[in-house]
Design an enzyme around this catalytic site. Structure first.
Site, PDB file in Angstrom:
ATOM      1  N   GLY A  13       0.782  -1.658   9.546  1.00  0.00           N
ATOM      2  CA  GLY A  13      -0.540  -1.270   9.057  1.00  0.00           C
ATOM      3  C   GLY A  13      -1.638  -1.708  10.005  1.00  0.00           C
ATOM      4  O   GLY A  13      -2.684  -2.228   9.583  1.00  0.00           O
ATOM      5  N   GLY A  17      -8.570  -1.825   9.344  1.00  0.00           N
ATOM      6  CA  GLY A  17      -8.780  -2.993   8.479  1.00  0.00           C
ATOM      7  C   GLY A  17      -8.170  -4.288   8.976  1.00  0.00           C
ATOM      8  O   GLY A  17      -8.335  -4.689  10.134  1.00  0.00           O
ATOM      9  N   ASP A  64       6.395   5.633   8.991  1.00  0.00           N
ATOM     10  CA  ASP A  64       5.970   5.404   7.616  1.00  0.00           C
ATOM     11  C   ASP A  64       6.920   4.350   7.045  1.00  0.00           C
ATOM     12  O   ASP A  64       8.141   4.575   7.016  1.00  0.00           O
ATOM     13  CB  ASP A  64       6.086   6.743   6.859  1.00  0.00           C
ATOM     14  CG  ASP A  64       5.563   6.669   5.447  1.00  0.00           C
ATOM     15  OD1 ASP A  64       5.657   5.599   4.829  1.00  0.00           O
ATOM     16  OD2 ASP A  64       5.074   7.708   4.958  1.00  0.00           O
ATOM     17  N   ASN A  91       1.757  -6.224   6.607  1.00  0.00           N
ATOM     18  CA  ASN A  91       0.391  -5.978   6.135  1.00  0.00           C
ATOM     19  C   ASN A  91       0.214  -4.576   5.540  1.00  0.00           C
ATOM     20  O   ASN A  91      -0.654  -4.375   4.692  1.00  0.00           O
ATOM     21  CB  ASN A  91      -0.563  -6.186   7.319  1.00  0.00           C
ATOM     22  CG  ASN A  91      -1.935  -5.611   7.084  1.00  0.00           C
ATOM     23  OD1 ASN A  91      -2.721  -6.150   6.313  1.00  0.00           O
ATOM     24  ND2 ASN A  91      -2.224  -4.482   7.730  1.00  0.00           N
ATOM     25  N   TYR A 157      -0.832  -1.545  -8.967  1.00  0.00           N
ATOM     26  CA  TYR A 157      -1.167  -2.238  -7.707  1.00  0.00           C
ATOM     27  C   TYR A 157      -0.938  -3.747  -7.874  1.00  0.00           C
ATOM     28  O   TYR A 157      -0.311  -4.394  -7.029  1.00  0.00           O
ATOM     29  CB  TYR A 157      -2.613  -1.944  -7.297  1.00  0.00           C
ATOM     30  CG  TYR A 157      -3.001  -2.690  -6.030  1.00  0.00           C
ATOM     31  CD1 TYR A 157      -2.429  -2.357  -4.805  1.00  0.00           C
ATOM     32  CD2 TYR A 157      -3.917  -3.743  -6.062  1.00  0.00           C
ATOM     33  CE1 TYR A 157      -2.761  -3.064  -3.640  1.00  0.00           C
ATOM     34  CE2 TYR A 157      -4.253  -4.445  -4.908  1.00  0.00           C
ATOM     35  CZ  TYR A 157      -3.673  -4.097  -3.701  1.00  0.00           C
ATOM     36  OH  TYR A 157      -3.991  -4.791  -2.555  1.00  0.00           O
ATOM     37  N   LYS A 161       1.742  -6.333  -5.863  1.00  0.00           N
ATOM     38  CA  LYS A 161       1.353  -7.534  -5.127  1.00  0.00           C
ATOM     39  C   LYS A 161       1.975  -8.790  -5.759  1.00  0.00           C
ATOM     40  O   LYS A 161       2.287  -9.748  -5.054  1.00  0.00           O
ATOM     41  CB  LYS A 161      -0.172  -7.629  -5.030  1.00  0.00           C
ATOM     42  CG  LYS A 161      -0.758  -6.571  -4.076  1.00  0.00           C
ATOM     43  CD  LYS A 161      -0.278  -6.768  -2.631  1.00  0.00           C
ATOM     44  CE  LYS A 161      -0.837  -5.781  -1.660  1.00  0.00           C
ATOM     45  NZ  LYS A 161      -0.424  -6.005  -0.261  1.00  0.00           N
ATOM     46  N   THR A 192     -12.722  -2.879   4.122  1.00  0.00           N
ATOM     47  CA  THR A 192     -11.913  -2.149   5.110  1.00  0.00           C
ATOM     48  C   THR A 192     -11.893  -0.691   4.643  1.00  0.00           C
ATOM     49  O   THR A 192     -12.787  -0.265   3.924  1.00  0.00           O
ATOM     50  CB  THR A 192     -10.479  -2.722   5.117  1.00  0.00           C
ATOM     51  OG1 THR A 192      -9.931  -2.537   3.794  1.00  0.00           O
ATOM     52  CG2 THR A 192     -10.460  -4.211   5.464  1.00  0.00           C
ATOM     53  N   GLU A 193     -10.835   0.023   4.971  1.00  0.00           N
ATOM     54  CA  GLU A 193     -10.708   1.382   4.417  1.00  0.00           C
ATOM     55  C   GLU A 193     -10.015   1.370   3.052  1.00  0.00           C
ATOM     56  O   GLU A 193      -9.752   2.418   2.467  1.00  0.00           O
ATOM     57  CB  GLU A 193      -9.932   2.266   5.404  1.00  0.00           C
ATOM     58  CG  GLU A 193     -10.721   2.526   6.673  1.00  0.00           C
ATOM     59  CD  GLU A 193      -9.955   3.345   7.704  1.00  0.00           C
ATOM     60  OE1 GLU A 193      -8.937   3.978   7.369  1.00  0.00           O
ATOM     61  OE2 GLU A 193     -10.401   3.337   8.869  1.00  0.00           O
ATOM     62  N   PHE A 194      -9.705   0.162   2.567  1.00  0.00           N
ATOM     63  CA  PHE A 194      -8.945   0.000   1.327  1.00  0.00           C
ATOM     64  C   PHE A 194      -9.524   0.798   0.153  1.00  0.00           C
ATOM     65  O   PHE A 194      -8.811   1.533  -0.528  1.00  0.00           O
ATOM     66  CB  PHE A 194      -8.888  -1.495   0.990  1.00  0.00           C
ATOM     67  CG  PHE A 194      -8.178  -1.839  -0.283  1.00  0.00           C
ATOM     68  CD1 PHE A 194      -6.801  -1.992  -0.305  1.00  0.00           C
ATOM     69  CD2 PHE A 194      -8.890  -2.030  -1.467  1.00  0.00           C
ATOM     70  CE1 PHE A 194      -6.140  -2.322  -1.482  1.00  0.00           C
ATOM     71  CE2 PHE A 194      -8.238  -2.356  -2.642  1.00  0.00           C
ATOM     72  CZ  PHE A 194      -6.854  -2.501  -2.651  1.00  0.00           C
TER      73      PHE A 194
HETATM   74  P1  NDP Z   1      -6.797  -0.319   5.194  1.00  0.00           P
HETATM   75  O1  NDP Z   1      -6.699   0.917   4.365  1.00  0.00           O
HETATM   76  O2  NDP Z   1      -7.961  -0.465   6.087  1.00  0.00           O
HETATM   77  O3  NDP Z   1      -5.465  -0.509   6.057  1.00  0.00           O
HETATM   78  C1  NDP Z   1      -4.202  -0.237   5.530  1.00  0.00           C
HETATM   79  C2  NDP Z   1      -3.207  -0.104   6.651  1.00  0.00           C
HETATM   80  O4  NDP Z   1      -1.898   0.152   6.103  1.00  0.00           O
HETATM   81  C3  NDP Z   1      -3.539   1.059   7.569  1.00  0.00           C
HETATM   82  O5  NDP Z   1      -3.320   0.672   8.901  1.00  0.00           O
HETATM   83  C4  NDP Z   1      -2.537   2.120   7.171  1.00  0.00           C
HETATM   84  O6  NDP Z   1      -2.223   2.927   8.301  1.00  0.00           O
HETATM   85  C5  NDP Z   1      -1.338   1.267   6.765  1.00  0.00           C
HETATM   86  N1  NDP Z   1      -0.407   1.975   5.914  1.00  0.00           N
HETATM   87  C6  NDP Z   1      -0.615   2.464   4.672  1.00  0.00           C
HETATM   88  N2  NDP Z   1       0.476   3.097   4.233  1.00  0.00           N
HETATM   89  C7  NDP Z   1       1.406   3.000   5.227  1.00  0.00           C
HETATM   90  C8  NDP Z   1       2.729   3.459   5.362  1.00  0.00           C
HETATM   91  N3  NDP Z   1       3.338   4.142   4.394  1.00  0.00           N
HETATM   92  N4  NDP Z   1       3.397   3.196   6.515  1.00  0.00           N
HETATM   93  C9  NDP Z   1       2.788   2.486   7.509  1.00  0.00           C
HETATM   94  N5  NDP Z   1       1.540   2.022   7.423  1.00  0.00           N
HETATM   95  C10 NDP Z   1       0.848   2.273   6.288  1.00  0.00           C
HETATM   96  O7  NDP Z   1      -6.742  -1.525   4.163  1.00  0.00           O
HETATM   97  P2  NDP Z   1      -6.655  -3.115   4.383  1.00  0.00           P
HETATM   98  O8  NDP Z   1      -6.710  -3.457   5.801  1.00  0.00           O
HETATM   99  O9  NDP Z   1      -7.625  -3.711   3.467  1.00  0.00           O
HETATM  100  O10 NDP Z   1      -5.200  -3.382   3.792  1.00  0.00           O
HETATM  101  C11 NDP Z   1      -4.218  -4.151   4.466  1.00  0.00           C
HETATM  102  C12 NDP Z   1      -3.437  -4.952   3.442  1.00  0.00           C
HETATM  103  O11 NDP Z   1      -4.314  -5.867   2.803  1.00  0.00           O
HETATM  104  C13 NDP Z   1      -2.819  -4.131   2.323  1.00  0.00           C
HETATM  105  O12 NDP Z   1      -1.519  -4.630   2.061  1.00  0.00           O
HETATM  106  C14 NDP Z   1      -3.740  -4.386   1.136  1.00  0.00           C
HETATM  107  O13 NDP Z   1      -3.084  -4.238  -0.081  1.00  0.00           O
HETATM  108  C15 NDP Z   1      -4.118  -5.815   1.415  1.00  0.00           C
HETATM  109  N6  NDP Z   1      -5.331  -6.297   0.740  1.00  0.00           N
HETATM  110  C16 NDP Z   1      -6.542  -5.695   0.959  1.00  0.00           C
HETATM  111  C17 NDP Z   1      -7.675  -6.180   0.323  1.00  0.00           C
HETATM  112  C18 NDP Z   1      -9.004  -5.525   0.443  1.00  0.00           C
HETATM  113  O14 NDP Z   1      -9.896  -5.827  -0.393  1.00  0.00           O
HETATM  114  N7  NDP Z   1      -9.239  -4.691   1.445  1.00  0.00           N
HETATM  115  C19 NDP Z   1      -7.600  -7.385  -0.514  1.00  0.00           C
HETATM  116  C20 NDP Z   1      -6.278  -7.892  -0.701  1.00  0.00           C
HETATM  117  C21 NDP Z   1      -5.202  -7.388  -0.061  1.00  0.00           C
HETATM  118  P3  NDP Z   1      -1.921   4.503   8.310  1.00  0.00           P
HETATM  119  O15 NDP Z   1      -2.741   5.111   7.226  1.00  0.00           O
HETATM  120  O16 NDP Z   1      -2.311   4.918   9.689  1.00  0.00           O
HETATM  121  O17 NDP Z   1      -0.445   4.571   8.085  1.00  0.00           O
HETATM  122  C1  8X3 Z   2      -7.223  -5.817  -2.991  1.00  0.00           C
HETATM  123  C2  8X3 Z   2      -8.094  -6.657  -3.842  1.00  0.00           C
HETATM  124  O1  8X3 Z   2      -9.090  -6.855  -6.156  1.00  0.00           O
HETATM  125  O2  8X3 Z   2      -9.629  -4.863  -4.857  1.00  0.00           O
HETATM  126  O3  8X3 Z   2      -5.922  -6.280  -3.027  1.00  0.00           O
HETATM  127  O4  8X3 Z   2      -7.452  -5.121  -5.825  1.00  0.00           O
HETATM  128  S1  8X3 Z   2      -8.570  -5.838  -5.240  1.00  0.00           S
END
Ligand code: NDP
Ligand code: 8X3
Length: 258
Positions: A13, A17, A64, A91, A157, A161, A192-194
């Site tokens: 990932g 982000g 993927d 990640n 979700y 986790k 992030t893009e989350f």
């Molecule tokens: P982003 O959406 O910015 O990044 C997510 C990354 O995961 C991207 O690089 C995406 O790449 C990759 N990804 C998603 N699905 C797949 C797949 N099937 N295969 C390979 N890569 C994949 O979000 P974040 O950086 O915030 O998220 C990173 C991690 O942090 C996640 O596990 C998320 O649950 C966790 N997290 C995030 C929080 C937040 O508030 N942002 C808080 C807590 C945890 P691509 O689409 O190019 O495959």
């Molecule tokens: C991402 C944090 O609280 O938006 O894992 O689900 S939350």
């Protein structure tokens, strides 16, 4: 630095982000990087930047994590110079939707479970045997505040986790006799893009999540992940929970003027 002299970190990932921020932090410290995501154009751009800025050795593995065969064939085909992975940052992950279970979309559930849980399992199963053979390694799983708390409409979700939390504990026990460190890093609200992914491109709704307070950014979490990695080999951070100062629990964020 020669590839053979640097440590290798594998980040899933890494195209945006937290994963992208980790790539930059580790590159700056002289690590060589194996970067994974589905979006090849993003990874290519990032690799070019890291090579240019820090002279980093980068190998992009576009797959993927949900696709078992792709995961194993890409990792098992690594050339000798890339095989010795020192650190795995699991990640890749996502949330899709925010709704009651009875109103939920089953395809969203499947994608979250397949990515956040099964994807992490596949990648770990492919990487860990090499660490066992070498009797060293560090697995850093990215959990969430959603691994520690369940919040309204976060059902699936949060369950994925919580599963990551449980799997991290299981891995730590199983890998204890192999000198492999296993850590869990749990971010709170991180801009992030989350949220854009969660709300399927609804940028206004996504942006509103971060209105009225200062959220974390990917680099805040990358610094914590790097901190775990850089501690001496005999020190393991089991579990780290990082929140914005304005966030006390998953659902309690102090927002000003909102
Ligand atoms: P982003 O959406 O910015 O990044 C997510 C990354 O995961 C991207 O690089 C995406 O790449 C990759 N990804 C998603 N699905 C797949 C797949 N099937 N295969 C390979 N890569 C994949 O979000 P974040 O950086 O915030 O998220 C990173 C991690 O942090 C996640 O596990 C998320 O649950 C966790 N997290 C995030 C929080 C937040 O508030 N942002 C808080 C807590 C945890 P691509 O689409 O190019 O495959
Ligand atoms: C991402 C944090 O609280 O938006 O894992 O689900 S939350």
């Amino acid at each position: 630095m020669l590839l053979s002299q640097s440590k290798i970190v594998f980040i899933t990932g890494a195209s945006s982000g937290i994963g992208e921020a980790c790539a930059i932090r580790f590159a700056r410290e002289g690590y060589s990087l194996i970067l994974n995501a589905r979006r090849k154009d993003r990874l290519d751009k990032l690799a070019a930047k890291l090579k240019n800025d820090f002279g980093t050795h980068v190998l992009n593995l576009v797959f993927d994590v949900r696709k078992k065969e792709s995961v194993f064939s890409a990792i098992l085909a690594l050339k000798d110079e890339w095989k010795n992975i020192d650190i795995l940052v699991n990640n890749a992950g996502l949330a899709l939707g925010l709704s009651d279970l009875h109103g939920g979309d089953t395809e969203d559930w499947e994608q979250m479970i397949d990515t956040n849980v099964k994807g992490l399992l596949y990648v770990s199963k492919a990487v860990v045997p090499g660490m066992i053979q070498r009797k060293k390694g560090h697995i850093i799983n990215v959990g969430s505040i959603a691994a520690k708390e369940t919040y309204l409409k976060g059902n699936v979700y949060c369950a994925t986790k919580h599963a990551v939390d449980s799997l991290t504990k299981a891995m730590r026990m199983e890998l204890l006799t192999h000198n492999i460190r296993v850590s869990l890093v749990n971010p709170g609200a991180t801009n992030t893009e989350f949220s854009q992914v969660r709300f399927k491109g609804d940028k206004e709704r996504a942006d509103s999540i971060y209105d009225g307070f200062t959220p974390l950014i990917g680099d805040d979490i990358a610094r914590c992940i790097l901190f775990c990695a850089e501690l001496p080999d005999h020190v393991n951070i089991n579990d780290m929970l990082i929140m914005p100062t304005a966030q006390a629990t998953a659902g309690l964020i102090f927002k000003e003027n909102v």
